[in-house]
Design an enzyme around this catalytic site. Structure first.
Site, PDB file in Angstrom:
ATOM      1  N   LYS A   1       0.842  -1.198   0.000  1.00 52.52           N
ATOM      2  CA  LYS A   1       0.000   0.000   0.000  1.00 52.52           C
ATOM      3  C   LYS A   1       0.878   1.249   0.000  1.00 52.52           C
ATOM      4  O   LYS A   1       2.090   1.173   0.232  1.00 52.52           O
ATOM      5  CB  LYS A   1      -0.919   0.002   1.215  1.00 52.52           C
ATOM      6  CG  LYS A   1      -0.195   0.083   2.546  1.00 52.52           C
ATOM      7  CD  LYS A   1      -1.171   0.074   3.712  1.00 52.52           C
ATOM      8  CE  LYS A   1      -0.417   0.154   5.046  1.00 52.52           C
ATOM      9  NZ  LYS A   1      -1.336   0.239   6.199  1.00 52.52           N
TER      10      LYS A   1
ATOM     11  N   TYR B   1      18.468  28.806   6.958  1.00 50.56           N
ATOM     12  CA  TYR B   1      17.367  29.542   7.573  1.00 50.56           C
ATOM     13  C   TYR B   1      17.472  29.530   9.100  1.00 50.56           C
ATOM     14  O   TYR B   1      17.775  28.507   9.718  1.00 50.56           O
ATOM     15  CB  TYR B   1      16.027  28.907   7.186  1.00 50.56           C
ATOM     16  CG  TYR B   1      15.610  29.134   5.763  1.00 50.56           C
ATOM     17  CD1 TYR B   1      15.395  30.420   5.275  1.00 50.56           C
ATOM     18  CD2 TYR B   1      15.394  28.059   4.907  1.00 50.56           C
ATOM     19  CE1 TYR B   1      14.994  30.624   3.960  1.00 50.56           C
ATOM     20  CE2 TYR B   1      14.988  28.256   3.600  1.00 50.56           C
ATOM     21  CZ  TYR B   1      14.783  29.540   3.128  1.00 50.56           C
ATOM     22  OH  TYR B   1      14.382  29.741   1.830  1.00 50.56           O
TER      23      TYR B   1
END
Length: 356
Positions: free
Chosen positions: A33, A253
């Site tokens: 899945k 950042y």
């Protein structure tokens, strides 16, 4: 071309499936899945089709994709059907279905089918997600058994805390399952990956290995059996820039990392848009040209930065492994406020390249 890629070792996948089947002592559905946990469901299923007893997916759309790829083995719908209109399609495409709710039993009684469908009847033994309650299970089994268009019925349940070896909840769920199904004939399926690796007394005729197929342990601590798994995915890229910075300079950042000494910083073409965890901390392990290294600075959408201290020969074009054979995915998980399941399923944008 951007150098980020995920290498998928199909021979390692087959090794892990064989190990899961051997541990279970019976048959095993390979859980593919969510695009085989980010590894490519069709290619993984094709690699296993000569030896897998069947496959398991979340929904009928995922099953259709496997059938279109040429997979003819049994495919189980783990979430069952979402509407009675899917039942003729389940028969048409020769699928198996989980039944986990009273309305699904009602739908099967109201919907005549042209040939019998195989049902996996799910008990809620204590996870409290989906599944019939213990008080309703036996009646549902008998109602389904009376239908001419229901073939075999596999009794199943799912463990909530099998990845916690010291937790008593798995034994409690196992006792609930045995009490609720006592005297009902037919095969059973209980074991997901952590149960296969850590709870031998839960093994039954059918296993449902998922995460372990892809070579990642479901346990936060060391496990001797899980250590035999082979990583299937290697996520890698290359250095695209090198910066020489003096002491006291921020990187990336938010200035999460500030150099403490003159430092060479390498920029890697890999970021959270590729599936690398955005919140991986300073010091998360990487491998640079095959040697241990570390992440520094905040992960950006398309790039991340590594410390090249001790990597004098590294430069633009040097290979960086983010996880795989040299950097276990579990180590990245431990540094990233995430889980192994999410780590693998998050991989996107990078091309998948298959070997084996």
């Amino acid at each position: 071309m951007r150098p980020a890629r995920a290498l998928i070792d199909l021979e390692a996948l087959r090794h892990n499936y064989r190990m899961a089947r051997r541990l279970g002592g019976g048959r095993a559905l390979a859980v593919v899945k969510a695009d085989a946990y980010g590894h490519g469901a069709a290619r993984c299923a094709l690699a296993l089709q000569d030896e897998a007893d069947g496959f398991a997916v979340a929904c009928i759309e995922e099953a259709f994709a496997l059938r279109e790829a040429g997979i003819r083995a049994p495919i189980l719908l783990l979430e069952g059907f979402f509407d009675a209109d899917e039942l003729p399609l389940i028969v048409q495409h020769d699928l198996w279905t989980v039944v986990h709710a009273p309305w699904q039993v009602d739908a099967l009684e109201r919907t005549p089918l042209r040939k019998p469908v195989e049902v996996w009847l799910k008990l809620d033994s204590g996870m409290h997600r989906v599944g019939l309650g213990a008080a309703d299970y036996r009646d549902a089994w008998q109602r389904l058994r009376a239908l001419p268009h229901v073939g075999g019925i596999v009794k199943m349940s799912h463990f909530a805390r099998a990845d916690e070896p010291e937790c008593v909840r798995t034994d409690e769920q196992l006792a609930t399952f045995h009490d609720a199904t006592a005297g009902l004939p037919g095969e059973s399926s209980l074991c997901n990956s952590p149960a296969l690796l850590g709870w031998p007394r839960a093994r039954a005729e059918w296993a449902r290995p998922g995460l372990m197929l892809y070579g990642v342990s479901p346990f936060p601590q060391a496990n001797a059996i899980a250590a035999e798994l082979r990583p299937v995915m290697t996520l890698e890229s290359k250095l695209i820039a090198v910066r020489d910075l003096p002491a006291g300079e921020p990187v990336g950042y938010g200035a999460r990392f500030v150099t403490e000494r003159p430092t060479r910083i390498g920029v890697v073409a890999m970021g959270y848009a590729d599936g690398y965890p955005q919140f991986a901390v300073n010091g998360t392990p990487v491998a640079i040209d095959g040697r241990p290294g570390r992440l520094v600075g905040r992960v950006s959408m398309d790039m991340l930065t590594v410390d090249l201290t001790g990597h004098a020969q590294a430069g633009v074009g040097s290979r960086v492994e983010l996880w795989g054979n040299q950097v276990p995915a579990a180590q990245v998980v431990a540094h990233s406020q995430t889980s192994a399941y999410r780590l693998l399923c998050a991989v996107k944008r990078v091309p998948l390249q298959y070997t084996g």
